[in-house]
Enzyme design. Structure first.
Site, mmCIF file in Angstrom:
data_model
loop_
_atom_site.group_PDB
_atom_site.id
_atom_site.type_symbol
_atom_site.label_atom_id
_atom_site.label_comp_id
_atom_site.label_asym_id
_atom_site.label_seq_id
_atom_site.Cartn_x
_atom_site.Cartn_y
_atom_site.Cartn_z
ATOM 1 N N HIS A 165 4.415 -6.895 0.989
ATOM 2 C CA HIS A 165 5.677 -6.456 1.310
ATOM 3 C C HIS A 165 6.012 -6.600 2.865
ATOM 4 C CE1 HIS A 165 8.158 -2.392 1.163
ATOM 5 N NE2 HIS A 165 8.836 -3.381 1.257
ATOM 6 N N TYR B 209 0.890 -1.119 0.089
ATOM 7 C CA TYR B 209 -0.125 0.022 -0.057
ATOM 8 C C TYR B 209 0.962 1.188 0.065
ATOM 9 C CZ TYR B 209 0.285 0.110 5.198
ATOM 10 O OH TYR B 209 0.588 0.113 6.618
ATOM 11 N N THR B 210 0.305 2.493 -0.388
ATOM 12 C CA THR B 210 1.025 3.653 -0.652
ATOM 13 C C THR B 210 1.484 4.105 0.710
ATOM 14 O OG1 THR B 210 -0.933 4.663 -1.104
ATOM 15 C CG2 THR B 210 0.293 3.966 -2.843
ATOM 16 N N ASP C 257 2.411 -3.590 5.123
ATOM 17 C CA ASP C 257 1.715 -3.465 3.894
ATOM 18 C C ASP C 257 1.736 -4.727 3.126
ATOM 19 O OD1 ASP C 257 4.314 -2.596 3.346
ATOM 20 O OD2 ASP C 257 3.826 -1.837 1.553
ATOM 21 N N GLU D 15 1.908 -1.084 -6.198
ATOM 22 C CA GLU D 15 1.338 -0.231 -5.104
ATOM 23 C C GLU D 15 -0.025 0.147 -5.282
ATOM 24 O OE1 GLU D 15 3.115 1.248 -2.509
ATOM 25 O OE2 GLU D 15 4.961 1.113 -2.905
#
Length: 252
Positions: free
Chosen positions: A143, A37-38, A153, A101
């Site tokens: 990740h 995720y960003t 994330d 992402e």
């Protein structure tokens, strides 16, 4: 590196070339798909950062909340998305992976849900990537799987089951949470060594030394975020251990 526009690998993707990429080392074959995720306030801000030379980070794709997909690095190139990471004995995760992402504010605030339109786009993108590369189901990872403790994330709200139902990734229905014996930080002995060996066999970076330390707890938490998200506490209860055992049985 040249920043001219390129033809997208995923049909329908917009292009925002990032300067932050390089060649895959030793012409490493792509055998991993990593989802992130960003963790930023806005999708546009995250995209701008990933396409900014100052950031020294990038990803092959970013998926916005409305389902819009933007490609920043060619799949043949090595994007800089995983950082210090490890899976199945290898540390240069970037040379063997495609990075995606997903726009989401992330931790430490309350982790937002992923909208249906965004998840549908993630599914389509992942299916497309898998059609072009030989990526085993057990190599579609978070990740946090390849960088436990350091990264969280895409988090426990990400719908890995939905992806698996669409043919993306490795999944088994988690064993129900119940009572019984459990292991937690500070425990030692042969059962801890056996637990660590199971996580190591699946792919995680973990020392098999019989000591349930902070790193072991981080690996347990990473596993729970991905495969047993109902409770992420770093405690290796029977639900966690049995879910891991069934996943291992399916790949070994």
């Amino acid at each position: 590196m040249s920043l001219e526009k390129f033809a997208p690998d995923f049909e329908g993707a917009e292009i925002c070339p990032s300067p932050n990429f390089g060649p895959r080392k030793d012409d490493r074959a792509i055998d991993m798909l990593l989802l992130h995720y960003t963790g930023m306030d806005s999708g546009e801000g995250a995209q701008d950062w990933l396409c900014n030379e100052e950031s020294q980070v990038s990803s092959h794709y970013i998926v916005h909340e409305d389902g819009r997909v933007v490609q920043m690095v060619r799949e043949t190139d090595r994007a800089w998305h995983a950082g210090n990471s490890f899976w199945k004995g290898e540390e240069d995760t970037n040379s063997r992976s495609i990075g995606v992402e997903i726009v989401n504010g992330g931790h430490p605030a309350s982790l937002p849900d992923y909208p249906e339109s965004q998840m549908a786009a993630v599914v389509r993108l992942c299916q497309s990537i898998l059609s072009r590369h030989s990526i085993p189901a057990a190599h579609v990872l978070a990740h946090s799987d390849v960088a436990p403790v350091r990264k969280l994330d895409p988090g426990e709200n990400f719908d890995w089951k939905l992806l698996a139902q669409a043919g993306v990734g490795h999944w088994t229905e988690p064993t129900a949470i119940s009572g019984g014996r459990y292991f937690s930080e500070g425990d030692t002995g042969q059962p801890i060594e056996a637990l660590q060996a199971m996580f190591r066999l699946y792919g995680y970076r973990i020392e098999v030394d019989g000591v349930f330390d902070a790193q072991t707890k981080g690996v347990v938490e990473a596993f729970q975020r991905h495969f047993r998200p109902q409770r992420v506490d770093g405690v290796a209860d029977m639900s966690t251990i049995d879910t891991l055992h069934r996943l291992l049985s399916a790949v070994t």
